[in-house]
Design a protein around this motif. Structure first.
Motif, PDB file in Angstrom:
ATOM      1  N   ALA A  51       0.847  -1.197   0.000  1.00  0.00           N
ATOM      2  CA  ALA A  51       0.000   0.000   0.000  1.00  0.00           C
ATOM      3  C   ALA A  51       0.878   1.241   0.000  1.00  0.00           C
ATOM      4  O   ALA A  51       0.773   2.108   0.854  1.00  0.00           O
ATOM      5  CB  ALA A  51      -0.927   0.001   1.213  1.00  0.00           C
ATOM      6  N   CYS A  80      -1.563   2.311  -3.392  1.00  0.00           N
ATOM      7  CA  CYS A  80      -2.783   2.995  -2.951  1.00  0.00           C
ATOM      8  C   CYS A  80      -3.591   3.479  -4.144  1.00  0.00           C
ATOM      9  O   CYS A  80      -4.834   3.458  -4.125  1.00  0.00           O
ATOM     10  CB  CYS A  80      -2.413   4.182  -2.056  1.00  0.00           C
ATOM     11  SG  CYS A  80      -1.762   3.730  -0.435  1.00  0.00           S
ATOM     12  N   ASN A 127      -7.394   2.179  -5.212  1.00  0.00           N
ATOM     13  CA  ASN A 127      -8.479   3.126  -5.428  1.00  0.00           C
ATOM     14  C   ASN A 127      -9.158   2.877  -6.774  1.00  0.00           C
ATOM     15  O   ASN A 127     -10.395   2.796  -6.864  1.00  0.00           O
ATOM     16  CB  ASN A 127      -7.935   4.553  -5.354  1.00  0.00           C
ATOM     17  CG  ASN A 127      -9.023   5.605  -5.496  1.00  0.00           C
ATOM     18  OD1 ASN A 127      -9.636   5.733  -6.530  1.00  0.00           O
ATOM     19  ND2 ASN A 127      -9.232   6.362  -4.438  1.00  0.00           N
ATOM     20  N   LEU A 182      -5.969   6.183  -0.821  1.00  0.00           N
ATOM     21  CA  LEU A 182      -6.439   5.045  -0.029  1.00  0.00           C
ATOM     22  C   LEU A 182      -7.583   5.411   0.897  1.00  0.00           C
ATOM     23  O   LEU A 182      -8.545   4.635   1.036  1.00  0.00           O
ATOM     24  CB  LEU A 182      -5.275   4.452   0.776  1.00  0.00           C
ATOM     25  CG  LEU A 182      -5.609   3.217   1.608  1.00  0.00           C
ATOM     26  CD1 LEU A 182      -6.158   2.095   0.731  1.00  0.00           C
ATOM     27  CD2 LEU A 182      -4.379   2.743   2.378  1.00  0.00           C
TER      28      LEU A 182
END
Length: 537
Positions: free
Chosen positions: A11, A16, A20, A201
């Protein structure tokens, strides 16, 4: 055992973004594994707080490279983010794209869809530029702040000196395409770091089709034949597994993505075999082709107060801290490198090959080979640093153990080519040229580091070998290319030789770009996710 459409490992800056994008439609279930923990820490969110995160094992992998002959035998310090947002949560936040020719070179090498004109809409879609630059984006999740009105007065003197040395003032630096000096923009909003975790995120975590597991160390990708079927990972003392219906996506960055590929049997058999790892797919380029920018600072003692007089004494820290807490402004709300620029080391260079960083403070000098010391000097000082834009030295990152928690062997091979040595020698001379201009010379007492005693070419080379180090931009250890014999992933970021496995992070750079790499890492996350979604149709 749970099953998901996609499993993302890491992440960080790119991961991230991928999480998404893949969860936005609600159509796909996604598991996101992160080896670190939360980014909700004061010194992570405070822009200048990365001085505190630099050595914090709770949020930093704290890697160290092998002793390097090119750095006078020093073992370079390699901090990498081990938390949500990855290195975007501990970096210096300079938001810059690199030069058009960098990306056009990617495309010319056969990476269709990766030229500058291809990536410009991607950059613009993820940005919200405060300054209103027509080449920047508006309305994107990454807030790009213009710090021009708030920089230290000494930055203005630096810009004047750079102009006197031949570099025009370009205002805000955005690309580095031309020789110029200016003020860097940074990815912050409201005085807080705009990391990939905050921009991408946090909104995605509100979706029911995303599952985030922190403190989850990936051990290996599992396969049925040569198709990825899931990931084995550990949380504390528990060994867990998750299955995937569509793809496993590695977003561990230039250190951890090649590490996980090798742990999973994808790499050079000469490295895997002695460790008892069966080779699933032989590829000697996994972990190879490491490129990184190398930097050095020169330091001068000033006649006027600098940030040293604010950031060193307790009362200065108290005042700066109070201002930050009450108003979200002041020196703690900005990065370390306020001014900067790009220049050519000679007329034979077709475009800038060196990047500048100006700091209105200076720090206590570490002994050779010691990790950096981030304590301001007791006297007023400033520093001008530089890094090479397109080094030709290449290193490697390979596992040294079957244990996933064992740090890999980082071999930087710094200054291993005559090209890199020659251009750095020319570059450090230009630093002195800037400092000798009236706008700075009139405010300067003396050069402290390396000092006037360091004068000959041999002495200058010896000095930058002893004091240079990474500026934390490692790339290309899983590099992209159309030829499976020369690369790790194809232009759609699929790992050569296997199915259902991609790498989407800075490790896929075909070649290093000519500036800070974090904005591009996020752009790769966005474009890579789009490729995944296109192939899912």
């Amino acid at each position: 055992m749970q099953e998901f459409d996609y499993i993302i490992v890491g992440a960080g800056s790119a991961g991230c973004v991928v999480a998404n994008r893949l969860t936005a439609s609600g159509q796909y279930s996604v598991l996101l594994l992160e080896a670190g923990g939360t980014d909700r820490r004061f010194f992570v969110q405070m822009p200048l707080g990365y001085g505190k995160t630099f050595f914090d094992a709770r949020i930093n992998w704290k890697y160290q490279a092998e002793p390097d002959p090119g750095l006078a035998g020093n073992a370079d310090w390699w901090p990498r983010g081990k938390l949500l947002g990855g290195s975007s949560s501990i970096n210096a936040m300079v938001w810059i794209r690199g030069q058009r020719a960098d990306y056009d070179g990617w495309r010319a090498a056969g990476n269709v869809g990766w030229g500058f004109d291809d990536l410009l809409p991607v950059f613009r879609a993820i940005e919200h530029d405060q300054a209103g630059d027509e080449m920047r984006g508006k309305g994107g999740p990454v807030h790009v702040s213009d710090i021009t009105p708030f920089v230290h007065p000494l930055v203005r003197s630096y810009l004047q000196a750079a102009q006197q040395a031949g570099l025009p003032d370009c205002g805000n630096l955005s690309s580095g395409d031309s020789e110029s000096a200016g003020i860097y923009q940074i990815n912050t909003k409201g005085g807080r770091r705009m990391s990939s975790a905050r921009a991408f995120l946090r909104p995605a975590l509100r979706r029911s089709n995303l599952k985030l597991v922190t403190n989850a160390l990936a051990a290996r990708v599992t396969f049925d034949g040569k198709r990825a079927t899931g990931v084995e990972y550990g949380v504390g003392n528990r060994r867990l597994s998750a299955r995937v219906r569509r793809e496993v996506i590695l977003c561990g960055g230039s250190v951890n993505s090649p590490q996980l590929l090798e742990l999973s049997g994808i790499g050079d058999p000469a490295i895997l075999g002695p460790l008892g790892i069966e080779t699933l797919h032989a590829n000697r380029h996994v972990g190879s082709n490491l490129a990184d920018h190398l930097g050095i600072n020169y330091t001068w003692k000033a006649r006027i107060p600098t940030l040293n007089q604010i950031l060193r004494p307790w009362w200065g820290k108290l005042a700066a801290g109070s201002r930050y807490l009450l108003m979200g402004s002041g020196p703690l709300s900005m990065g370390i490198n306020q001014g900067g620029g790009f220049f050519r080391t000679g007329p034979d260079q077709p475009r800038p090959n060196m990047q500048l960083y100006f700091q209105a403070f200076s720090t206590v000098i570490p002994k050779p080979g010691e990790r950096p010391i981030l304590t301001p000097d007791p006297w007023p000082g400033y520093s001008i640093g530089l890094s090479n834009c397109r080094p030709t030295s290449r290193g490697s990152i390979h596992i040294r153990s079957r244990e996933p928690s064992a740090p890999p062997r980082i071999t930087a091979n710094a200054f291993s080519t005559a090209h890199d040595v020659d251009e750095m020698l020319a570059a450090v001379k230009f630093l002195r040229r800037i400092a000798s201009q009236p706008a700075l010379a009139d405010l300067t007492v003396e050069e402290v580091l390396p000092g006037s005693i360091c004068a000959s070419d041999g002495e200058l080379v010896d000095d930058f070998r002893r004091r240079s180090g990474t500026v934390y931009h490692p790339v290309s250890t899983c590099r992209m290319g159309p030829d499976a014999a020369l690369s790790v992933v194809d232009p759609r970021l699929r790992v050569h030789g296997v199915d259902g496995l991609r790498v989407i992070d800075a490790s896929v750079f075909p070649e290093i770009i000519s500036a800070n790499t974090n904005a591009t890492a996020m752009a790769i996350g966005a474009k890579g996710a789009d490729l995944v979604l296109e192939d899912a149709r």
